[in-house]
Design an enzyme around this catalytic site. Structure first.
Site, PDB file in Angstrom:
ATOM      1  N   PRO A 104       0.824  -1.216   0.000  1.00 13.95           N
ATOM      2  CA  PRO A 104       0.000   0.000   0.000  1.00 13.95           C
ATOM      3  C   PRO A 104       0.854   1.259   0.000  1.00 13.95           C
ATOM      4  O   PRO A 104       1.495   1.586   0.992  1.00 13.95           O
ATOM      5  CB  PRO A 104      -0.803  -0.138   1.294  1.00 13.95           C
ATOM      6  CG  PRO A 104       0.084  -0.949   2.196  1.00 13.95           C
ATOM      7  CD  PRO A 104       0.831  -1.891   1.306  1.00 13.95           C
ATOM      8  N   VAL A 105       0.870   1.948  -1.104  1.00 14.51           N
ATOM      9  CA  VAL A 105       1.629   3.191  -1.251  1.00 14.51           C
ATOM     10  C   VAL A 105       0.650   4.313  -1.587  1.00 14.51           C
ATOM     11  O   VAL A 105      -0.155   4.190  -2.513  1.00 14.51           O
ATOM     12  CB  VAL A 105       2.700   3.067  -2.352  1.00 14.51           C
ATOM     13  CG1 VAL A 105       3.416   4.399  -2.569  1.00 14.51           C
ATOM     14  CG2 VAL A 105       3.706   1.970  -1.994  1.00 14.51           C
ATOM     15  N   SER A 133      -3.929   1.338  -0.796  1.00 20.86           N
ATOM     16  CA  SER A 133      -3.853   2.200   0.378  1.00 20.86           C
ATOM     17  C   SER A 133      -5.161   2.935   0.621  1.00 20.86           C
ATOM     18  O   SER A 133      -5.848   3.341  -0.316  1.00 20.86           O
ATOM     19  CB  SER A 133      -2.729   3.222   0.199  1.00 20.86           C
ATOM     20  OG  SER A 133      -2.730   4.188   1.237  1.00 20.86           O
ATOM     21  N   GLN A 155      -5.721  -1.808   2.449  1.00 22.18           N
ATOM     22  CA  GLN A 155      -4.998  -1.348   3.630  1.00 22.18           C
ATOM     23  C   GLN A 155      -5.819  -0.272   4.313  1.00 22.18           C
ATOM     24  O   GLN A 155      -6.238   0.711   3.687  1.00 22.18           O
ATOM     25  CB  GLN A 155      -3.622  -0.798   3.249  1.00 22.18           C
ATOM     26  CG  GLN A 155      -2.836  -0.194   4.411  1.00 22.18           C
ATOM     27  CD  GLN A 155      -3.073   1.303   4.559  1.00 22.18           C
ATOM     28  OE1 GLN A 155      -3.393   2.000   3.599  1.00 22.18           O
ATOM     29  NE2 GLN A 155      -2.916   1.803   5.771  1.00 22.18           N
ATOM     30  N   TYR A 157      -6.250   2.633   7.266  1.00 23.99           N
ATOM     31  CA  TYR A 157      -5.869   3.513   8.360  1.00 23.99           C
ATOM     32  C   TYR A 157      -7.125   3.741   9.198  1.00 23.99           C
ATOM     33  O   TYR A 157      -8.131   4.246   8.693  1.00 23.99           O
ATOM     34  CB  TYR A 157      -5.348   4.859   7.847  1.00 23.99           C
ATOM     35  CG  TYR A 157      -3.905   4.861   7.422  1.00 23.99           C
ATOM     36  CD1 TYR A 157      -2.889   4.597   8.341  1.00 23.99           C
ATOM     37  CD2 TYR A 157      -3.549   5.147   6.108  1.00 23.99           C
ATOM     38  CE1 TYR A 157      -1.556   4.613   7.960  1.00 23.99           C
ATOM     39  CE2 TYR A 157      -2.221   5.170   5.715  1.00 23.99           C
ATOM     40  CZ  TYR A 157      -1.227   4.895   6.646  1.00 23.99           C
ATOM     41  OH  TYR A 157       0.096   4.909   6.270  1.00 23.99           O
ATOM     42  N   THR A 183      -2.916  -0.888   9.151  1.00 21.94           N
ATOM     43  CA  THR A 183      -1.635  -0.299   9.531  1.00 21.94           C
ATOM     44  C   THR A 183      -1.743   0.296  10.924  1.00 21.94           C
ATOM     45  O   THR A 183      -2.613   1.124  11.187  1.00 21.94           O
ATOM     46  CB  THR A 183      -1.209   0.779   8.523  1.00 21.94           C
ATOM     47  OG1 THR A 183      -1.001   0.158   7.251  1.00 21.94           O
ATOM     48  CG2 THR A 183       0.081   1.462   8.964  1.00 21.94           C
ATOM     49  N   ARG A 192       9.328  13.867   9.033  1.00 22.05           N
ATOM     50  CA  ARG A 192       9.753  13.807   7.629  1.00 22.05           C
ATOM     51  C   ARG A 192      10.516  15.087   7.267  1.00 22.05           C
ATOM     52  O   ARG A 192       9.978  15.997   6.618  1.00 22.05           O
ATOM     53  CB  ARG A 192       8.542  13.620   6.723  1.00 22.05           C
ATOM     54  CG  ARG A 192       7.622  12.473   7.110  1.00 22.05           C
ATOM     55  CD  ARG A 192       8.091  11.134   6.605  1.00 22.05           C
ATOM     56  NE  ARG A 192       7.133  10.099   6.980  1.00 22.05           N
ATOM     57  CZ  ARG A 192       5.991   9.846   6.352  1.00 22.05           C
ATOM     58  NH1 ARG A 192       5.647  10.558   5.307  1.00 22.05           N
ATOM     59  NH2 ARG A 192       5.196   8.882   6.769  1.00 22.05           N
ATOM     60  N   LYS A 256      -0.418  -4.649  10.176  1.00 15.62           N
ATOM     61  CA  LYS A 256       0.818  -4.195   9.530  1.00 15.62           C
ATOM     62  C   LYS A 256       1.549  -3.199  10.422  1.00 15.62           C
ATOM     63  O   LYS A 256       0.960  -2.218  10.870  1.00 15.62           O
ATOM     64  CB  LYS A 256       0.501  -3.549   8.187  1.00 15.62           C
ATOM     65  CG  LYS A 256       1.717  -3.068   7.406  1.00 15.62           C
ATOM     66  CD  LYS A 256       1.302  -2.481   6.071  1.00 15.62           C
ATOM     67  CE  LYS A 256       2.498  -2.070   5.230  1.00 15.62           C
ATOM     68  NZ  LYS A 256       3.227  -0.923   5.824  1.00 15.62           N
ATOM     69  N   HIS A 280       7.463   0.518   8.293  1.00 16.48           N
ATOM     70  CA  HIS A 280       6.865   1.571   7.451  1.00 16.48           C
ATOM     71  C   HIS A 280       7.910   2.167   6.515  1.00 16.48           C
ATOM     72  O   HIS A 280       7.882   3.363   6.194  1.00 16.48           O
ATOM     73  CB  HIS A 280       6.254   2.668   8.324  1.00 16.48           C
ATOM     74  CG  HIS A 280       4.992   3.252   7.774  1.00 16.48           C
ATOM     75  ND1 HIS A 280       3.760   2.915   8.260  1.00 16.48           N
ATOM     76  CD2 HIS A 280       4.768   4.157   6.775  1.00 16.48           C
ATOM     77  CE1 HIS A 280       2.828   3.599   7.592  1.00 16.48           C
ATOM     78  NE2 HIS A 280       3.418   4.358   6.685  1.00 16.48           N
ATOM     79  N   ARG A 283       9.758   5.357   7.646  1.00 16.08           N
ATOM     80  CA  ARG A 283       9.094   6.652   7.482  1.00 16.08           C
ATOM     81  C   ARG A 283       8.401   7.159   8.743  1.00 16.08           C
ATOM     82  O   ARG A 283       7.818   8.243   8.729  1.00 16.08           O
ATOM     83  CB  ARG A 283       8.066   6.567   6.345  1.00 16.08           C
ATOM     84  CG  ARG A 283       8.704   6.420   4.984  1.00 16.08           C
ATOM     85  CD  ARG A 283       7.665   6.181   3.891  1.00 16.08           C
ATOM     86  NE  ARG A 283       6.817   7.328   3.637  1.00 16.08           N
ATOM     87  CZ  ARG A 283       7.137   8.361   2.855  1.00 16.08           C
ATOM     88  NH1 ARG A 283       8.323   8.408   2.267  1.00 16.08           N
ATOM     89  NH2 ARG A 283       6.281   9.345   2.654  1.00 16.08           N
ATOM     90  N   ASP A 311       7.955  -6.342   4.855  1.00 18.64           N
ATOM     91  CA  ASP A 311       8.267  -5.248   3.936  1.00 18.64           C
ATOM     92  C   ASP A 311       9.374  -4.383   4.512  1.00 18.64           C
ATOM     93  O   ASP A 311       9.903  -4.656   5.577  1.00 18.64           O
ATOM     94  CB  ASP A 311       7.022  -4.437   3.576  1.00 18.64           C
ATOM     95  CG  ASP A 311       6.537  -3.480   4.667  1.00 18.64           C
ATOM     96  OD1 ASP A 311       7.274  -3.221   5.640  1.00 18.64           O
ATOM     97  OD2 ASP A 311       5.410  -2.987   4.555  1.00 18.64           O
ATOM     98  N   GLY A 313      12.441  -2.326   2.398  1.00 20.30           N
ATOM     99  CA  GLY A 313      13.794  -2.495   1.876  1.00 20.30           C
ATOM    100  C   GLY A 313      13.962  -3.473   0.738  1.00 20.30           C
ATOM    101  O   GLY A 313      15.082  -3.650   0.253  1.00 20.30           O
ATOM    102  N   GLY A 334       7.261  -1.689  -1.878  1.00 24.31           N
ATOM    103  CA  GLY A 334       6.792  -0.342  -1.603  1.00 24.31           C
ATOM    104  C   GLY A 334       7.300   0.714  -2.573  1.00 24.31           C
ATOM    105  O   GLY A 334       6.778   0.871  -3.676  1.00 24.31           O
TER     106      GLY A 334
END
Length: 382
Positions: A104-105, A133, A155, A157, A183, A192, A256, A280, A283, A311, A313, A334
């Site tokens: 999910p991006v 997402s 996914q 939220y 998530t 960020r 997740k 994540h 992030r 997930d 990397g 991702g």
């Protein structure tokens, strides 16, 4: 850039205009997933690049995800495989041709005007599953309308208003999604700094369309209600929220964002259908372990029955092999989605997946693995 890629602009976009170069040809010199990253940086506006490519704070975890995967070696086994390896597997009763799904991006229209529909079509073309997402730039219903029957997961939220959460779940159920990925590791935004320095904001016309009925335009780019830290934490979900969601859906529930054995065991005690070992993509909280560092301990703690995805990397087919050898049933891809979309649209994503699939099968063959069940920790050099 090679002549095969035609940019629609003569100079990089301004930091906040959201303009990208739209093209649909694969550069001839791309040989691996990381090659897409170079082209994506040139195709995207500066602020969009910083949002997509960046991690939290000093990006220690972002770097660690790769460095720890790279530290794990492989053990070759000769004269043992004389046919193409079988990559078919099953996760939570759902058949996968390959042990990977597009993860999910958010806001994929930042990279290409077709956004999530483009990446879904690419996944379908390569027989790879897809996770949409909550923060998609194209609606749940429109994406589902473009599905061809391959595994399609949603996914979630969790929203501050539980009725809004339930509405998202109902929409996913009605649209035909076959699993719910909740998530849990981002109740508040990470630091960020790269996107802060670039003054990132979503370009006009790109927004969390699935949440437009629930949140105001002034809400954060993560689609959660705005407010003070205290307000956000007061409305943050808990394990009780997960149990409540389980009572309101017939879909398999996957949690997740698990990094610790303790959290994995709590998830198991709630009889969730699976977990995603994830930080994540580096992030949220900087300084946490790489996911590959904790995967083995989590698998040992929860036992062989629980479904585990991985997930953060993945850049090589050998990374997929390493994750499975240490206990994952499948992996989520991702950022490479966005790199490939920005570079060559849906063809780029399909090509990126093909590269990973080919590398994974080559690794299986050279390590003496005829099927997924043969990928065990003794195939690694630790």
């Amino acid at each position: 850039m090679p002549d095969t890629v035609k940019l629609t602009q003569d100079k990089p976009a301004d930091a906040n205009d959201g303009v990208y170069a739209v093209h649909n040809q694969i550069p001839s010199d791309i040989a691996c997933v990381d090659d897409y990253q170079i082209y994506a940086k040139q195709a995207l506006s500066h602020s969009s690049w910083e949002y997509i490519d960046g991690g939290s704070a000093d990006e220690l975890t972002l770097s660690r995800n790769r460095s720890e995967l790279n530290k794990i070696g492989l053990m070759t086994k000769v004269l043992s495989v004389n046919a193409q390896p079988n990559t078919h597997t099953t996760v939570m009763g759902q058949a996968l041709y390959h042990p990977m799904l597009l993860g999910p991006v958010a806001y994929q229209q930042l990279a290409h005007p077709l956004g999530e529909v483009a990446s879904l079509k690419a996944a379908s073309a390569q027989d790879v599953g897809y996770v949409l997402s909550t923060l998609s730039s194209i609606s749940i219903e429109q994406v589902a309308d473009n599905s061809d029957g391959s595994p399609l997961w949603f996914q979630l939220y969790i929203q501050p208003n539980f009725n809004h959460t339930l509405d998202l779940i109902r929409r996913a159920e009605k649209a035909g999604f076959s699993a719910l990925v909740i998530t849990v590791d981002a109740p508040i935004n990470g630091l960020r700094n790269r996107e802060q320095r670039a003054s990132f904001r979503l370009p006009e016309g790109i927004f969390a369309v699935n949440l437009s009925e629930y949140v105001s335009a002034s809400s954060s780019v993560h689609g959660l209600a705005g407010g003070s830290l205290a307000d956000l934490l007061n409305s943050a979900p808990t394990w009780d929220t997960i149990a409540k969601i389980q009572q309101h859906t017939y879909l398999p529930v996957i949690i997740k964002g698990i990094l610790s054995v303790d959290d994995a065991l709590i998830a198991k005690s709630l009889a969730v259908d699976g977990i995603v070992v994830s930080n994540h993509g580096g992030r949220v909280l900087d300084g946490v372990p790489a996911t590959i560092e904790v995967l083995g301990d989590i698998r040992q703690a929860v036992g062989p029955e629980m479904s585990i995805l991985f997930d953060s990397g993945i850049r090589r087919g050998s990374d997929i092999f390493k994750a499975i050898a240490l206990g994952a049933d499948a992996v989520l891809i991702g950022r490479p989605i966005m790199y490939a979309l920005a570079t060559a649209g849906p063809l780029g994503v399909a090509h990126m997946l093909r590269l990973l699939k080919d590398e994974f099968e080559i690794t299986m063959a050279l390590c003496g693995c005829k099927s997924i069940s043969d990928i065990t920790s003794d195939k690694l050099y630790l």
